[in-house]
Scaffold this motif. Structure first.
Motif, PDB file in Angstrom:
ATOM      1  N   TYR A 154      15.488  56.153  29.306  1.00  0.00           N
ATOM      2  CA  TYR A 154      15.519  57.077  30.439  1.00  0.00           C
ATOM      3  C   TYR A 154      16.594  58.144  30.259  1.00  0.00           C
ATOM      4  CZ  TYR A 154      12.612  53.390  32.395  1.00  0.00           C
ATOM      5  OH  TYR A 154      11.621  52.456  32.587  1.00  0.00           O
ATOM      6  N   TRP A 155      17.715  57.787  29.632  1.00  0.00           N
ATOM      7  CA  TRP A 155      18.743  58.782  29.326  1.00  0.00           C
ATOM      8  C   TRP A 155      18.196  59.809  28.326  1.00  0.00           C
ATOM      9  CZ3 TRP A 155      23.443  59.031  31.744  1.00  0.00           C
ATOM     10  CH2 TRP A 155      23.845  57.911  32.480  1.00  0.00           C
ATOM     11  N   ILE A 156      17.502  59.315  27.306  1.00  0.00           N
ATOM     12  CA  ILE A 156      16.922  60.219  26.314  1.00  0.00           C
ATOM     13  C   ILE A 156      15.881  61.122  26.967  1.00  0.00           C
ATOM     14  CG2 ILE A 156      15.610  60.343  24.165  1.00  0.00           C
ATOM     15  CD1 ILE A 156      18.415  59.253  23.781  1.00  0.00           C
ATOM     16  N   GLN A 157      15.071  60.522  27.827  1.00  0.00           N
ATOM     17  CA  GLN A 157      14.025  61.279  28.513  1.00  0.00           C
ATOM     18  C   GLN A 157      14.629  62.353  29.419  1.00  0.00           C
ATOM     19  OE1 GLN A 157      11.388  59.030  31.241  1.00  0.00           O
ATOM     20  NE2 GLN A 157       9.690  59.764  29.987  1.00  0.00           N
ATOM     21  N   LEU A 158      15.693  61.998  30.126  1.00  0.00           N
ATOM     22  CA  LEU A 158      16.338  62.951  31.020  1.00  0.00           C
ATOM     23  C   LEU A 158      16.937  64.122  30.236  1.00  0.00           C
ATOM     24  CD1 LEU A 158      17.188  63.742  33.864  1.00  0.00           C
ATOM     25  CD2 LEU A 158      19.200  62.271  33.623  1.00  0.00           C
ATOM     26  N   SER A 159      17.598  63.813  29.143  1.00  0.00           N
ATOM     27  CA  SER A 159      18.152  64.879  28.306  1.00  0.00           C
ATOM     28  C   SER A 159      17.032  65.768  27.776  1.00  0.00           C
ATOM     29  CB  SER A 159      18.942  64.276  27.140  1.00  0.00           C
ATOM     30  OG  SER A 159      19.477  65.290  26.315  1.00  0.00           O
ATOM     31  N   GLY A 160      15.918  65.145  27.373  1.00  0.00           N
ATOM     32  CA  GLY A 160      14.780  65.909  26.876  1.00  0.00           C
ATOM     33  C   GLY A 160      14.194  66.839  27.924  1.00  0.00           C
TER      34      GLY A 160
ATOM     35  N   PRO B 134      13.562  64.817  39.050  1.00  0.00           N
ATOM     36  CA  PRO B 134      14.135  63.854  40.012  1.00  0.00           C
ATOM     37  C   PRO B 134      13.619  62.438  39.821  1.00  0.00           C
ATOM     38  CG  PRO B 134      12.576  65.341  41.092  1.00  0.00           C
ATOM     39  CD  PRO B 134      12.809  65.890  39.729  1.00  0.00           C
ATOM     40  N   VAL B 135      12.405  62.300  39.301  1.00  0.00           N
ATOM     41  CA  VAL B 135      11.861  60.955  39.064  1.00  0.00           C
ATOM     42  C   VAL B 135      12.634  60.271  37.942  1.00  0.00           C
ATOM     43  CG1 VAL B 135       9.800  59.610  38.518  1.00  0.00           C
ATOM     44  CG2 VAL B 135       9.581  61.751  39.802  1.00  0.00           C
ATOM     45  N   VAL B 136      12.875  60.995  36.859  1.00  0.00           N
ATOM     46  CA  VAL B 136      13.605  60.416  35.724  1.00  0.00           C
ATOM     47  C   VAL B 136      15.069  60.184  36.094  1.00  0.00           C
ATOM     48  CG1 VAL B 136      14.266  60.737  33.313  1.00  0.00           C
ATOM     49  CG2 VAL B 136      11.998  61.456  34.082  1.00  0.00           C
ATOM     50  N   LYS B 137      15.650  61.085  36.892  1.00  0.00           N
ATOM     51  CA  LYS B 137      17.024  60.848  37.380  1.00  0.00           C
ATOM     52  C   LYS B 137      17.089  59.536  38.160  1.00  0.00           C
ATOM     53  CE  LYS B 137      18.910  65.520  37.993  1.00  0.00           C
ATOM     54  NZ  LYS B 137      19.346  66.503  39.010  1.00  0.00           N
ATOM     55  N   ARG B 138      16.074  59.300  38.957  1.00  0.00           N
ATOM     56  CA  ARG B 138      16.037  58.067  39.747  1.00  0.00           C
ATOM     57  C   ARG B 138      15.958  56.841  38.847  1.00  0.00           C
ATOM     58  NH1 ARG B 138      11.858  57.246  44.858  1.00  0.00           N
ATOM     59  NH2 ARG B 138      12.945  55.486  45.827  1.00  0.00           N
ATOM     60  N   MET B 139      15.193  56.950  37.766  1.00  0.00           N
ATOM     61  CA  MET B 139      15.089  55.822  36.836  1.00  0.00           C
ATOM     62  C   MET B 139      16.426  55.573  36.145  1.00  0.00           C
ATOM     63  SD  MET B 139      11.264  55.946  35.159  1.00  0.00           S
ATOM     64  CE  MET B 139      11.322  57.588  34.482  1.00  0.00           C
TER      65      MET B 139
ATOM     66  N   TYR C 267      20.850  73.519  28.560  1.00  0.00           N
ATOM     67  CA  TYR C 267      21.502  72.819  27.459  1.00  0.00           C
ATOM     68  C   TYR C 267      22.788  72.127  27.890  1.00  0.00           C
ATOM     69  CZ  TYR C 267      18.142  75.662  24.942  1.00  0.00           C
ATOM     70  OH  TYR C 267      16.972  76.250  24.518  1.00  0.00           O
ATOM     71  N   ASP C 268      23.455  72.672  28.909  1.00  0.00           N
ATOM     72  CA  ASP C 268      24.682  72.031  29.403  1.00  0.00           C
ATOM     73  C   ASP C 268      24.384  70.615  29.884  1.00  0.00           C
ATOM     74  OD1 ASP C 268      26.380  74.109  28.873  1.00  0.00           O
ATOM     75  OD2 ASP C 268      26.191  75.017  30.853  1.00  0.00           O
ATOM     76  N   ASN C 269      23.394  70.491  30.756  1.00  0.00           N
ATOM     77  CA  ASN C 269      23.069  69.173  31.291  1.00  0.00           C
ATOM     78  C   ASN C 269      22.424  68.271  30.236  1.00  0.00           C
ATOM     79  OD1 ASN C 269      23.970  68.993  34.037  1.00  0.00           O
ATOM     80  ND2 ASN C 269      22.434  70.520  34.584  1.00  0.00           N
ATOM     81  N   ALA C 270      21.652  68.854  29.335  1.00  0.00           N
ATOM     82  CA  ALA C 270      21.067  68.057  28.250  1.00  0.00           C
ATOM     83  C   ALA C 270      22.171  67.401  27.432  1.00  0.00           C
ATOM     84  CB  ALA C 270      20.192  68.928  27.361  1.00  0.00           C
TER      85      ALA C 270
ATOM     86  N   VAL D  93      25.397  66.847  28.470  1.00  0.00           N
ATOM     87  CA  VAL D  93      26.159  65.905  29.296  1.00  0.00           C
ATOM     88  C   VAL D  93      25.454  64.552  29.353  1.00  0.00           C
ATOM     89  CG1 VAL D  93      26.890  65.390  31.653  1.00  0.00           C
ATOM     90  CG2 VAL D  93      27.332  67.653  30.675  1.00  0.00           C
ATOM     91  N   VAL D  94      24.146  64.575  29.583  1.00  0.00           N
ATOM     92  CA  VAL D  94      23.387  63.324  29.700  1.00  0.00           C
ATOM     93  C   VAL D  94      23.424  62.549  28.390  1.00  0.00           C
ATOM     94  CG1 VAL D  94      21.069  62.371  29.981  1.00  0.00           C
ATOM     95  CG2 VAL D  94      21.879  64.153  31.535  1.00  0.00           C
ATOM     96  N   LEU D  95      23.210  63.255  27.285  1.00  0.00           N
ATOM     97  CA  LEU D  95      23.183  62.573  25.994  1.00  0.00           C
ATOM     98  C   LEU D  95      24.565  62.059  25.614  1.00  0.00           C
ATOM     99  CD1 LEU D  95      20.700  62.093  24.270  1.00  0.00           C
ATOM    100  CD2 LEU D  95      21.401  63.965  22.788  1.00  0.00           C
ATOM    101  N   GLU D  96      25.598  62.790  26.017  1.00  0.00           N
ATOM    102  CA  GLU D  96      26.960  62.344  25.729  1.00  0.00           C
ATOM    103  C   GLU D  96      27.305  61.091  26.530  1.00  0.00           C
ATOM    104  OE1 GLU D  96      31.313  64.392  24.938  1.00  0.00           O
ATOM    105  OE2 GLU D  96      29.840  65.419  26.209  1.00  0.00           O
ATOM    106  N   PHE D  97      26.865  61.016  27.779  1.00  0.00           N
ATOM    107  CA  PHE D  97      27.061  59.799  28.560  1.00  0.00           C
ATOM    108  C   PHE D  97      26.380  58.615  27.876  1.00  0.00           C
ATOM    109  CE2 PHE D  97      28.315  62.133  32.514  1.00  0.00           C
ATOM    110  CZ  PHE D  97      29.418  61.353  32.825  1.00  0.00           C
ATOM    111  N   ALA D  98      25.169  58.838  27.396  1.00  0.00           N
ATOM    112  CA  ALA D  98      24.450  57.771  26.695  1.00  0.00           C
ATOM    113  C   ALA D  98      25.215  57.335  25.455  1.00  0.00           C
ATOM    114  CB  ALA D  98      23.045  58.243  26.322  1.00  0.00           C
ATOM    115  N   ASN D  99      25.823  58.288  24.776  1.00  0.00           N
ATOM    116  CA  ASN D  99      26.592  57.965  23.573  1.00  0.00           C
ATOM    117  C   ASN D  99      27.828  57.157  23.919  1.00  0.00           C
ATOM    118  OD1 ASN D  99      27.100  58.195  20.714  1.00  0.00           O
ATOM    119  ND2 ASN D  99      28.704  59.664  21.204  1.00  0.00           N
TER     120      ASN D  99
END
Length: 415
Positions: free
Chosen positions: A229-235, A214-219, A243-246, A248-254
């Motif tokens: 922060y996107w990379i960190q959240l996916s990690g 939740p801290v990284v989501k907030r960032m 893996y689904d959310n990992a 999704v997050v990385l795809e948004f960053a892309n």
């Protein structure tokens, strides 16, 4: 961590300047009215004039002139209040020179002068703690901050953050964590970015990924343009095997154009493959190679070939796998290319790939390759050549049965 205490001190100097000017003006008015000032905050006309002029020099960044003017004061003749103001101004000058031990000495002299009220005393002690942090004397900083926080009715978020940092850099993570959390909690809806960074770092250092999430989501929500922060959240999702959310997050960053590093591109492709989308992995890797976003090395070309194969795009896979094989140290990738060509019934191509594999060497199971080569030759009715390779394969116990069976078929056809 290196905090910019110099800027903080100079801003404090501006506030101090207003306070001294105010005292000087009050004294001048009383002197004009013939009143004697016997209050604790007494200041003589001459001292007030010197302090005022020093402050003017300080505000114009004429630091040498300010120091020289203050040097005209006879410290032994100053009242406690005058001494407190003198040492605060000297503190600012030492900070400008980045003489932190000297600055701490001036703070202590201001505290010892007896001319500070309770609020000012608290401010000086807090600045003392900040100086310890600036000097990277984290044990002393932690002690000073603990004492300051204990004496304050409502300590601020920044103090808890500095205390957390002081423990963090001593690797006392268990002590750092509750203070980092307190800093964020006290800040409400608008915690400063470094406070969130530290809190997330402490949770991850303890491998408490559920708490870090939740801290990284907030960032990410507060700073959506910051790729880290996107990379960190996916990690974090990867650490939790989500893996689904990992993905999704990385795809948004892309989509936001943030994935600029080769490892970021290949990681997204790996997630596509892992989640059963090899075609998307392949098209992404193909574009990245063509645009030189990732290096054309064996690992990346092989990854593309595997993706095309998994997507059952065999005609795309073959040239890529052969390209990767040419970059490899052994013939295994030629074997894989040959197997894909067998799927396409491209027997000529399969024969070439298996022969290239044997020529390059370093194979884990050469007998199996001899069998596959013999089978491909058999499909083209090249029976004599096929038997040669099948007989070699039959020398291996694991391949003997299949090889001999096919040899019997060839013998039945040729006799």
């Amino acid at each position: 961590m290196k905090l910019d205490m110099k800027k903080f001190a100079l801003r404090s100097g501006m506030t101090l300047a207003l306070a001294v000017f105010s005292c000087t003006a009050v004294y001048a008015q009383r002197a004009a009215e013939g009143e004697e000032d016997s209050a604790p905050q007494d200041i003589s006309a001459q001292t007030g004039k010197i302090l005022s002029e020093a402050i003017e020099f300080l505000n114009m960044d004429q630091f040498a002139e300010a120091r020289a003017r203050l040097g005209e004061l006879r410290v032994d003749r100053l009242s406690p209040f005058e001494k407190s103001r003198l040492h605060q101004l000297l503190f600012n000058l030492e900070m400008n020179d980045e003489d932190y031990p000297g600055a701490r000495e001036q703070l202590q002299l201001a505290i010892d002068s007896g001319g500070l009220n309770a609020v000012e005393m608290s401010q000086m002690r807090y600045q003392m703690a900040q100086l310890y942090v600036q000097e990277e004397k984290y044990a002393e900083a932690a002690t000073a901050l603990e004492a300051w926080i204990a004496s304050e009715a409502m300590p601020n978020s920044a103090a808890y953050y500095l205390l957390a940092a002081s423990y963090y850099y001593q690797e006392l993570y268990d002590k750092a964590l509750p203070n980092a959390q307190k800093a964020v909690d006290l800040a409400g809806e608008a915690p400063q970015e470094p406070w969130l960074q530290m809190l997330a770092s402490l949770h991850m250092q303890q491998e408490n990924y559920d708490a870090a999430l939740p801290v990284v989501k907030r960032m990410v929500n507060l700073y959506p343009d910051k790729k880290a922060y996107w990379i960190q959240l996916s990690g974090l999702y990867l650490q939790k095997e989500d893996y689904d959310n990992a993905l999704v997050v990385l795809e948004f960053a892309n989509y936001g154009g943030m994935l600029t590093e080769p490892r970021e591109v290949t990681q997204l492709a790996d997630l596509f493959s892992l989640q059963g989308m090899p075609y998307r992995a392949a098209t992404m890797l193909d574009a990245a190679l063509k645009e030189s976003k990732i290096e054309r090395n064996q690992a990346n070309v092989e990854k593309l070939g595997n993706a095309w194969t998994a997507a059952r795009e065999f005609e795309n896979a073959v040239p890529v796998l052969r390209d990767a094989a040419s970059l490899a140290d052994d013939g295994e990738l030629f074997v894989r290319a040959g197997q894909v060509q067998m799927q396409l019934s491209d027997w000529e191509g399969a024969i070439e790939s298996f022969e290239d594999a044997i020529d390059k060497g370093g194979l884990r199971n050469e007998a199996n390759i001899e069998y596959l080569l013999g089978y491909s030759l058999y499909e083209l009715d090249r029976f004599a050549d096929a038997k040669t390779h099948l007989e070699r394969a039959a020398r291996d116990p694991d391949e003997r049965s299949n090889a001999n069976s096919l040899i019997q078929v060839i013998d039945s056809l040729t006799n």
